[in-house]
Design a protein around this motif. Structure first.
Motif, PDB file in Angstrom:
ATOM      1  N   ALA A 187      54.577 -38.203 135.582  1.00 40.92           N
ATOM      2  CA  ALA A 187      53.897 -37.177 135.113  1.00 40.92           C
ATOM      3  C   ALA A 187      54.220 -36.226 136.428  1.00 40.92           C
ATOM      4  N   VAL A 188      54.377 -34.861 136.052  1.00 39.29           N
ATOM      5  CA  VAL A 188      54.515 -33.886 137.171  1.00 39.29           C
ATOM      6  C   VAL A 188      53.350 -32.907 137.190  1.00 39.29           C
ATOM      7  N   VAL A 189      52.824 -32.683 138.400  1.00 33.64           N
ATOM      8  CA  VAL A 189      51.675 -31.788 138.605  1.00 33.64           C
ATOM      9  C   VAL A 189      52.035 -30.363 138.215  1.00 33.64           C
ATOM     10  N   VAL A 190      51.470 -29.561 137.616  1.00 35.42           N
ATOM     11  CA  VAL A 190      51.941 -28.172 137.370  1.00 35.42           C
ATOM     12  C   VAL A 190      50.841 -27.216 137.604  1.00 35.42           C
ATOM     13  N   ALA A 191      51.317 -26.129 138.531  1.00 29.38           N
ATOM     14  CA  ALA A 191      50.263 -25.074 138.703  1.00 29.38           C
ATOM     15  C   ALA A 191      50.621 -24.049 137.618  1.00 29.38           C
ATOM     16  N   LEU A 192      49.402 -23.831 136.621  1.00 23.49           N
ATOM     17  CA  LEU A 192      49.650 -22.998 135.713  1.00 23.49           C
ATOM     18  C   LEU A 192      49.107 -21.745 136.215  1.00 23.49           C
ATOM     19  N   PRO A 193      49.733 -20.581 135.675  1.00 18.13           N
ATOM     20  CA  PRO A 193      49.275 -19.096 135.795  1.00 18.13           C
ATOM     21  C   PRO A 193      47.803 -19.127 135.360  1.00 18.13           C
ATOM     22  N   GLN A 194      47.211 -17.938 136.038  1.00 19.83           N
ATOM     23  CA  GLN A 194      45.921 -17.710 135.324  1.00 19.83           C
ATOM     24  C   GLN A 194      45.962 -17.292 133.886  1.00 19.83           C
ATOM     25  N   PRO A 195      45.176 -17.491 133.069  1.00 18.69           N
ATOM     26  CA  PRO A 195      45.778 -17.065 131.727  1.00 18.69           C
ATOM     27  C   PRO A 195      45.108 -15.703 131.596  1.00 18.69           C
ATOM     28  N   GLY A 196      46.028 -14.861 130.956  1.00 16.13           N
ATOM     29  CA  GLY A 196      45.824 -13.549 130.606  1.00 16.13           C
ATOM     30  C   GLY A 196      44.660 -13.170 129.381  1.00 16.13           C
ATOM     31  N   ALA A 197      44.562 -12.213 128.963  1.00 14.09           N
ATOM     32  CA  ALA A 197      43.769 -11.671 127.800  1.00 14.09           C
ATOM     33  C   ALA A 197      44.458 -12.802 126.502  1.00 14.09           C
ATOM     34  N   LEU A 198      43.415 -13.199 125.933  1.00 19.44           N
ATOM     35  CA  LEU A 198      43.549 -13.948 124.652  1.00 19.44           C
ATOM     36  C   LEU A 198      43.892 -13.090 123.516  1.00 19.44           C
ATOM     37  N   LEU A 199      45.382 -13.006 122.952  1.00 21.31           N
ATOM     38  CA  LEU A 199      45.651 -12.147 121.964  1.00 21.31           C
ATOM     39  C   LEU A 199      45.413 -12.809 120.492  1.00 21.31           C
ATOM     40  N   PRO A 200      44.927 -11.843 119.369  1.00 23.86           N
ATOM     41  CA  PRO A 200      44.440 -12.460 118.367  1.00 23.86           C
ATOM     42  C   PRO A 200      45.831 -13.147 117.633  1.00 23.86           C
ATOM     43  N   PRO A 201      45.891 -14.176 116.544  1.00 23.33           N
ATOM     44  CA  PRO A 201      47.137 -14.383 115.906  1.00 23.33           C
ATOM     45  C   PRO A 201      47.898 -13.368 115.271  1.00 23.33           C
ATOM     46  N   VAL A 202      48.883 -13.443 115.193  1.00 21.14           N
ATOM     47  CA  VAL A 202      49.867 -12.790 114.524  1.00 21.14           C
ATOM     48  C   VAL A 202      49.742 -13.004 113.130  1.00 21.14           C
ATOM     49  N   PHE A 203      50.020 -14.181 112.794  1.00 17.24           N
ATOM     50  CA  PHE A 203      50.057 -14.772 111.525  1.00 17.24           C
ATOM     51  C   PHE A 203      48.946 -14.649 110.751  1.00 17.24           C
TER      52      PHE A 203
END
Length: 670
Positions: free
Chosen positions: A121-137
């Motif tokens: 397993a590799v430790v990953v630094a995830l970016p700060q989440p941005g605004a959650l967009l509604p689904p396209v579908f």
């Protein structure tokens, strides 16, 4: 309580794992190559089964695994063995693919340490989440099921180094193609890291579908060499083009298989908790794979929710398709549509607006649950698949069921006063014959799978359209092509969400193989150079019509009554003479013709004219003052005017316009 997994802090990395019955848990730290174990540190109890440790001085990119010790009594579901390196169930990235080796399944004290065989397993630094967009579908759209590797493996416009990866789906040529055929959302077959079933390596084969995961969050490095960032960027590129992304996820079993399978993660941490067992200690096998995830366990439930939140928050996906979904709703082994996990998914603030699609069957007791999931879950509708196949195969007495399927399958989904269908209509999927093979093979041909053609479904409701009395190859090919057009037209004319499997729109074949899970080769790789572009244009025209005529993509059940603001019934079912179908007509087992006339096509109506007979037939549609009927699809291989007989085994779309209207060609088409 600290969350499981590896969390980057200002001081270092906090490692945490859960087990209710392990006596000791360690984290093994490896060098940058993931080859040499440089430290082994014991996790400390924090209560409620969680153990954790902050290791200072470590940063993003650290490679690690867990080890656990305790009782080793497999007959009671206890598999503890500190010589087995275990993947973190919360790992987001691993450094290499899984490869099956018999040493991974060795009994305790009968095998060597497995660290050299296991991904780290590799430790990953995830970016700060941005605004959650509604689904396209949106329900009623076209989902396009595809295998990431096979879809672009032979695509000439995609750079060779990128072929077969998630990033390839963001290539402009791919996005242009998806838009051309009207895709609302791609449905990606599993992209999380999986392992081969143990019988495949001796046959020189490996699992090409990915329905054999080890953990649930880590992506397969072969499909996503750029990790979750690659998925996030591809999702964003597709979204910009108006195309959503749905992930096919497997929460019903893992690749640790039955009691003879490898110990890779959950089994080594706490098999009793993560998997369901019979009272005598045997693994429950409601999946046909050797084990079944205990989705009614609180820790498993939270792990599933955390996985879904991760893919929404950190990759921006539109939603999920759940493989063998009744497993997610089994409580003490019995399916409950109000099971806590299903309710938690539907009610979670981060997940509540996502697309949720259930494959509503498993092989356990009471496992066939079509129509029994609750909103907002959509469901794969195998009754649609089978009834449409039966009709076009020519089976007697299938006209009424065809009409029910065209209208959204109210017999299945109109429950609890629901006025909209939750159906996902499909004729062919990854599991089974392709659309082209459906009309060319009466029997499956799975010899390449190395199981003497014993695997795969035996009854495919398929047929070999060879044109009776003719041996002309060109005639046979044209007849089969006509059947493919008829099947595609039926799908695009059907109420509810529809699903098309990649390549079926241009006649892909798997040489009759209806279980090509182990064929990572030309059997499953899409042949872009040899595709039938005429059939592809027809499918694109169908998609364009479905987008422009709201009556086709509606999900509301048809009533035969006018809708608000209209004096036109939402549907009329007619014979070829234009008269309403009588009870005697519906009960005529030999009848294979009808016209479905829909309101909701702007000011006019849309007629779906179905001639399932082999003989041509002249259809008459009801006229209205000030309106005229026109061919709705102008392509030479799709448009037929009512002034000419409708050929046998054909679906024709006619649209009603005001008499002063013009066709797209600018010519009056009366």
């Amino acid at each position: 309580m600290t969350s499981p997994g590896a969390t980057i802090t200002n001081e270092g990395i906090r490692f945490a794992a859960w087990s209710s019955s392990a006596r000791r848990l360690w984290v093994s730290i490896f060098d940058d190559a993931g080859e040499r174990e440089i430290d082994r540190l014991e996790l400390q109890p924090e209560g409620e089964g969680l153990r954790a440790l902050l290791v200072t001085g470590l940063a993003s990119g650290t490679r690690y695994g867990f080890r656990a010790d305790g009782d080793y009594t497999p007959e009671r579901g206890l598999w503890f063995d500190p010589e087995k390196l275990l993947t973190d169930p919360y790992a987001i990235e691993i450094d290499r693919p899984y490869q099956f080796n018999w040493r991974l399944a060795a009994k305790r004290n009968e095998g060597a340490d497995t660290a050299a065989l296991m991904p780290k397993a590799v430790v990953v630094a995830l970016p700060q989440p941005g605004a959650l967009l509604p689904p396209v579908f949106k329900p009623g759209g076209l989902t396009y099921e595809l295998n990431v590797r096979s879809f672009t493996r032979l695509h000439p416009d995609v750079p060779e180094a990128q072929r077969g990866t998630i990033a390839a789906l963001a290539h402009p040529a791919i996005i242009e193609y998806l838009r051309k055929i009207g895709v609302s959302a791609v449905e990606l077959m599993p992209i999380t890291a999986s392992i081969d079933e143990r019988h495949l390596p001796p046959l020189g084969l490996h699992n090409a579908w990915g329905y054999n995961p080890v953990t649930f969050m880590a992506l397969d490095p072969r499909l996503a060499p750029g990790g979750v960032a690659e998925l996030r960027d591809t999702v964003a590129a597709l979204r910009k083009a108006g195309i959503g992304t749905i992930l096919d996820l497997v929460f019903n079993h893992t690749g640790e298989s039955d009691r003879f399978g490898p110990t890779l993660s959950l089994r080594g941490l706490d098999a009793q908790a993560y998997y369901r067992h019979e009272p005598d200690g045997r693994l429950v096998n409601d999946t046909g794979t050797g084990n079944t995830i205990a989705c009614d366990h609180p820790v498993v439930r939270e792990m599933v929710l955390d996985t879904l939140r991760h893919f929404v928050r950190d990759a921006g996906v539109d939603g999920f398709r759940f493989d063998l979904a009744p497993v997610l709703g089994r409580v003490d082994g019995t399916f409950d549509p109000q099971a806590s996990l299903l309710q938690a998914i539907a009610g979670d603030p981060l997940l509540a607006d996502r697309v949720l699609i259930a494959e509503p069957w498993d092989i356990g007791p009471g496992g066939y649950q079509l129509g029994n999931f609750s909103r907002p879950f959509l469901e794969w509708n195998d009754r649609y698949r089978d009834d449409v196949r039966r009709f076009w195969r020519g089976d007697a007495g299938t006209l009424g069921t065809l009409a029910t399927r065209l209208a959204g399958s109210s017999d299945v989904f109109a429950r609890a006063a629901q006025d909209k269908s939750r159906t996902v209509n499909f004729i062919a999927a990854h599991d089974g014959m392709t659309l082209a093979d459906l009309v060319a093979y009466e029997e499956k041909h799975n010899e390449a799978n190395g199981e003497q053609n014993r695997d795969g479904h035996g009854d495919n409701l398929s047929w070999n359209n060879g044109v009776e009395g003719e041996a002309d190859d060109a005639s046979i090919a044209e007849a089969r092509l006509g059947d493919q057009r008829a099947l595609l037209a039926t799908l695009f004319a059907s109420r509810g969400t529809i699903m098309l499997t990649a390549g079926d729109e241009f006649g892909r074949s798997q040489d009759g193989n209806n279980n090509a899970y182990a064929q990572d080769n030309g059997i499953t790789w899409l042949d872009w150079a040899g595709r039938d572009q005429g059939l592809e244009r027809f499918a694109a025209a169908l998609a364009a019509l479905r987008r422009t005529v709201p009556a086709l993509s509606e999900t509301r059940f048809l009533s035969g009554q006018p809708q608000a603001g209209s004096d036109v019934p939402d549907v009329a079912w007619l014979t070829e003479s234009g008269a309403p179908l009588s009870e005697a007509d519906w009960n005529d087992a030999r009848r294979h013709r009808l016209a479905m006339v829909l309101g909701g096509a702007g000011d006019g109506r849309l007629a779906v004219v179905v001639n399932g007979d082999r003989r041509q037939c002249l259809f008459t549609l009801p006229e209205r003052a000030g309106f005229r009927w026109h061919a709705a699809i102008e392509a030479a291989d799709g448009g037929v005017a009512l002034s000419r007989p409708v050929p046998g085994r054909t679906v024709v779309f006619m649209i009603e316009r005001k008499a002063s209207g013009r066709t797209r060609s600018g010519k009056d088409k009366g």
